[in-house]
Scaffold this active site. Structure first.
Site, PDB file in Angstrom:
ATOM      1  N   ASN A   1       0.762  -1.148  -0.086  1.00  0.00           N
ATOM      2  CA  ASN A   1      -0.028  -0.006   0.037  1.00  0.00           C
ATOM      3  C   ASN A   1       0.970   1.041   0.014  1.00  0.00           C
ATOM      4  O   ASN A   1       1.903   1.282   0.656  1.00  0.00           O
ATOM      5  CB  ASN A   1      -1.048  -0.224   1.081  1.00  0.00           C
ATOM      6  CG  ASN A   1      -0.267  -0.293   2.370  1.00  0.00           C
ATOM      7  OD1 ASN A   1       0.743  -0.831   2.738  1.00  0.00           O
ATOM      8  ND2 ASN A   1      -1.081   0.339   3.614  1.00  0.00           N
TER       9      ASN A   1
ATOM     10  N   CYS B   1      -9.908  -5.142   0.556  1.00  0.00           N
ATOM     11  CA  CYS B   1     -11.299  -4.346   0.548  1.00  0.00           C
ATOM     12  C   CYS B   1     -12.156  -4.640  -0.362  1.00  0.00           C
ATOM     13  O   CYS B   1     -11.884  -5.294  -1.388  1.00  0.00           O
ATOM     14  CB  CYS B   1     -10.671  -3.018   0.630  1.00  0.00           C
ATOM     15  SG  CYS B   1     -10.298  -2.196  -1.072  1.00  0.00           S
TER      16      CYS B   1
ATOM     17  N   VAL C   1      -1.049  11.929   1.582  1.00  0.00           N
ATOM     18  CA  VAL C   1      -1.715  13.040   2.404  1.00  0.00           C
ATOM     19  C   VAL C   1      -3.066  13.341   2.074  1.00  0.00           C
ATOM     20  O   VAL C   1      -3.743  13.621   2.595  1.00  0.00           O
ATOM     21  CB  VAL C   1      -0.635  14.173   2.669  1.00  0.00           C
ATOM     22  CG1 VAL C   1      -0.617  15.109   1.325  1.00  0.00           C
ATOM     23  CG2 VAL C   1      -1.253  15.137   3.790  1.00  0.00           C
ATOM     24  N   ALA C   2      -3.324  13.278   0.750  1.00  0.00           N
ATOM     25  CA  ALA C   2      -4.601  13.357   0.269  1.00  0.00           C
ATOM     26  C   ALA C   2      -5.368  11.895   0.285  1.00  0.00           C
ATOM     27  O   ALA C   2      -5.173  11.175  -0.673  1.00  0.00           O
ATOM     28  CB  ALA C   2      -4.800  14.020  -1.007  1.00  0.00           C
ATOM     29  N   TYR C   3      -5.861  11.625   1.410  1.00  0.00           N
ATOM     30  CA  TYR C   3      -6.221  10.332   1.823  1.00  0.00           C
ATOM     31  C   TYR C   3      -6.680   9.496   0.637  1.00  0.00           C
ATOM     32  O   TYR C   3      -6.248   8.400   0.468  1.00  0.00           O
ATOM     33  CB  TYR C   3      -7.040  10.068   2.942  1.00  0.00           C
ATOM     34  CG  TYR C   3      -6.434  10.592   4.294  1.00  0.00           C
ATOM     35  CD1 TYR C   3      -5.032  10.787   4.302  1.00  0.00           C
ATOM     36  CD2 TYR C   3      -6.778  10.376   5.667  1.00  0.00           C
ATOM     37  CE1 TYR C   3      -4.351  11.435   5.515  1.00  0.00           C
ATOM     38  CE2 TYR C   3      -6.486  10.954   6.645  1.00  0.00           C
ATOM     39  CZ  TYR C   3      -5.169  11.469   6.637  1.00  0.00           C
ATOM     40  OH  TYR C   3      -4.524  11.798   7.891  1.00  0.00           O
TER      41      TYR C   3
ATOM     42  N   GLU D   1      -3.082  -4.981  -3.096  1.00  0.00           N
ATOM     43  CA  GLU D   1      -3.268  -5.638  -4.086  1.00  0.00           C
ATOM     44  C   GLU D   1      -3.412  -5.039  -5.210  1.00  0.00           C
ATOM     45  O   GLU D   1      -2.997  -5.413  -6.402  1.00  0.00           O
ATOM     46  CB  GLU D   1      -4.969  -6.011  -3.675  1.00  0.00           C
ATOM     47  CG  GLU D   1      -5.064  -6.959  -2.508  1.00  0.00           C
ATOM     48  CD  GLU D   1      -5.310  -6.187  -1.313  1.00  0.00           C
ATOM     49  OE1 GLU D   1      -4.702  -5.159  -0.952  1.00  0.00           O
ATOM     50  OE2 GLU D   1      -5.718  -6.610  -0.168  1.00  0.00           O
TER      51      GLU D   1
HETATM   52  N1  THU Z   1      -5.172  -1.724   2.669  1.00  0.00           N
HETATM   53  C1  THU Z   1      -4.475  -2.523   1.392  1.00  0.00           C
HETATM   54  O1  THU Z   1      -3.584  -2.276   1.109  1.00  0.00           O
HETATM   55  N2  THU Z   1      -5.418  -3.652   1.247  1.00  0.00           N
HETATM   56  C2  THU Z   1      -6.684  -3.924   1.637  1.00  0.00           C
HETATM   57  O2  THU Z   1      -7.054  -4.829   1.083  1.00  0.00           O
HETATM   58  C3  THU Z   1      -7.172  -3.251   2.833  1.00  0.00           C
HETATM   59  C4  THU Z   1      -6.470  -1.965   3.059  1.00  0.00           C
HETATM   60  C5  THU Z   1      -4.522  -0.549   2.965  1.00  0.00           C
HETATM   61  C6  THU Z   1      -5.104   0.628   2.440  1.00  0.00           C
HETATM   62  C7  THU Z   1      -4.481   1.820   3.380  1.00  0.00           C
HETATM   63  O3  THU Z   1      -3.288   2.243   3.052  1.00  0.00           O
HETATM   64  C8  THU Z   1      -4.480   0.988   4.779  1.00  0.00           C
HETATM   65  O4  THU Z   1      -4.595  -0.431   4.498  1.00  0.00           O
HETATM   66  C9  THU Z   1      -5.625   1.161   5.785  1.00  0.00           C
HETATM   67  O5  THU Z   1      -6.976   1.141   5.254  1.00  0.00           O
END
Ligand code: THU
Length: 158
Positions: A67, A111, A71-73, A80
């Site tokens: 991941n 997610c 900063v701009a969430y 993935e």
């Molecule tokens: N995140 C992932 O990289 N994969 C997922 O399937 C769940 C969430 C990351 C996104 C964000 O950077 C952090 O986890 C918190 O949500």
């Protein structure tokens, strides 16, 4: 294979490409090792939740992603999505297996958006191995992760 060296990722990926993929257990170990290693590279200063993902393509090559937050969430990207982008950029087309790992109490599930992204490139029976850094694992199929998936067939009348 020495996974304890300071930068094990190139070694892990080289081993994966070199043919460890021939045996299922070794493949799973290699995917887990690759996802674990790339997770360390995650850029997650805002959530502090590092995620690593490894994909074995149908051609046997392992692609990884982590991941990358911003900063701009909403501009952040999931592990993935990164692994899928790496797979496509490398010229591979289809997913044979996925492994995702995070330091979570239960095996980390992709997610919703990532479930749809995985489904774009994977058959319904493809295994997605959800892992924790503690060693817990849960294996699900793409169909189990995203029942009722939206596909190109739903646009057949257009
Ligand atoms: N995140 C992932 O990289 N994969 C997922 O399937 C769940 C969430 C990351 C996104 C964000 O950077 C952090 O986890 C918190 O949500």
């Amino acid at each position: 294979m020495d996974f304890s060296q300071e930068n094990p990722l190139p070694c892990i990926l080289a081993a994966a490409v070199a043919g460890c993929a021939e045996r299922h257990m070794e493949t799973e170990m290699t995917l887990l090792a690759a996802a674990t290693a790339v997770r360390e590279r995650a850029y997650a200063p805002y959530s502090r939740f590092k995620v690593g993902a490894a994909i074995r393509s149908t051609s046997g090559v392992v692609h990884v992603g982590c991941n990358v937050e911003n900063v701009a969430y909403p501009e952040g990207t999931c592990a993935e999505a990164g692994a899928i982008a790496a797979m496509i950029a490398a010229g591979d087309a289809r997913i044979a297996e996925v492994c995702v790992i995070a330091d979570s109490p239960d095996p980390v599930p992709p997610c919703g958006g990532c479930r749809q992204k995985i489904a774009e490139f994977a058959d319904q029976d493809v295994r997605v191995v959800l892992c924790t850094t503690d060693g817990a694992q849960k294996v699900m199929t793409v169909a189990e992760l995203l029942p009722g998936v939206f596909t190109a067939a739903h646009m057949d009348r257009t």
